[in-house]
Design an enzyme around this catalytic site. Structure first.
Site, PDB file in Angstrom:
ATOM      1  N   SER A  98       0.802  -1.159   0.200  1.00  0.00           N
ATOM      2  CA  SER A  98      -0.073   0.055   0.007  1.00  0.00           C
ATOM      3  C   SER A  98       0.900   1.304   0.002  1.00  0.00           C
ATOM      4  CB  SER A  98      -1.094   0.117   1.233  1.00  0.00           C
ATOM      5  OG  SER A  98      -0.177  -0.110   2.267  1.00  0.00           O
ATOM      6  N   HIS A 102      -2.503  -2.956  -5.863  1.00  0.00           N
ATOM      7  CA  HIS A 102      -2.982  -2.421  -4.485  1.00  0.00           C
ATOM      8  C   HIS A 102      -4.492  -2.552  -4.407  1.00  0.00           C
ATOM      9  CE1 HIS A 102      -3.526   1.019  -1.214  1.00  0.00           C
ATOM     10  NE2 HIS A 102      -3.413  -0.390  -0.817  1.00  0.00           N
TER      11      HIS A 102
END
Length: 282
Positions: free
Chosen positions: A118, A139
């Site tokens: 992330s 992500h």
């Protein structure tokens, strides 16, 4: 068309990615270093699918078929047939580098290697992989079976072919991808995490209660979940890790983590995963 994927990590994100792929009809190998983690991951997937059946989003037959597509193992050799490998381990640079070095020796050279980081630099992660052109950030957002977005992050080395294949895969499993270049926090977390951090500063200063802060953002800004409840969902340790990457990457004090956040992580109050964060969770 991707038919077989592998997911490294059986935690909240790894299990969610594995479930999403299996429901979309793909064969999935879910790998973790601990058998207990795999069992927890499979139980989480089973429970999640059962909720979908109860809401009539899936049939009981579709649930059974999806579970049958998932192979759980501690053996990295099971990666061999995967066309795409998604690393979904904890948000720790050293852990991710170790996993990427290991898996890169077990897959063929045209296998796409994606990381669910992330915040960590895709360029830095790709540098330890032979043929770094095949590495890309993918992500996913929590909870993966519900959230439509996938952020595709191109490192300096990522090829156009890798990006195109990753984009097609995201669409194949029913997600909506956005493409961003490699930068601390990428796009979504660069905007989102400072907002959550500011909510923590407000709580720390006694500006309002956690409930009132969250209700204010839900009712006043139309957010479906308040920032402090969202922090508990994401994991306070993950939030802190992203903020530290932003702070170090931009050398800008506006990204400094709130002292209360650091103290809560030190206390083990990590949110839903630990049963306690800004709220108490059963």
């Amino acid at each position: 068309m991707t038919n077989q994927v592998a997911v490294i990590g059986a935690g909240i994100m790894g299990a969610g990615i594995a479930q999403t792929c299996a429901v979309a009809g793909l064969r999935v190998t879910m790998i973790d270093v601990a058998q207990a983690a795999l069992e927890r991951g499979l139980l989480s997937i089973d429970n999640s699918l059962e909720r979908l059946v109860a809401r009539q989003k899936l049939t009981a037959v579709q649930k059974t078929e999806a579970l049958a597509r998932i192979q759980a193992t501690t053996d990295y050799a099971a990666l061999a047939g995967a066309q795409l490998v998604i690393e979904a381990a904890t948000e720790n640079l050293d852990v991710k580098l170790r996993i990427l070095r290991q898996l890169a020796t077990l897959v063929v050279k045209d296998t796409i290697i994606a990381t669910n980081t992330s915040s960590i630099s895709i360029t830095q992660l790709a540098a330890v992989v032979p043929v770094p052109e095949r590495v890309i950030g993918m992500h996913f957002f929590n909870p993966v079976p519900v959230m439509a977005l996938v952020e595709l992050i191109r490192g300096l080395q990522t090829s156009d072919e890798t990006h195109a294949r990753a984009l097609a895969f995201a669409q194949q499993i029913g997600k909506t991808p956005i493409s961003v270049r490699n930068s601390p926090g990428f796009a979504v977390n660069r905007i989102l995490c400072p907002m959550i951090n500011e909510a923590i500063f407000a709580l720390q200063e006694g500006l309002a209660t956690a409930e009132d802060i969250d209700n204010g953002m839900k009712l006043g800004c139309g957010h479906p979940i308040g920032p402090l409840a969202l922090a508990d969902l994401v994991g306070l340790d993950t939030l802190l890790a992203v903020l530290e990457v932003l702070y170090e990457g931009f050398n800008d004090p506006k990204y400094r983590p709130a002292p209360l956040l650091k103290e809560m992580v030190a206390a083990g109050y990590l949110g839903r995963k630990s049963g306690r964060g800004f709220y108490v969770h059963s």
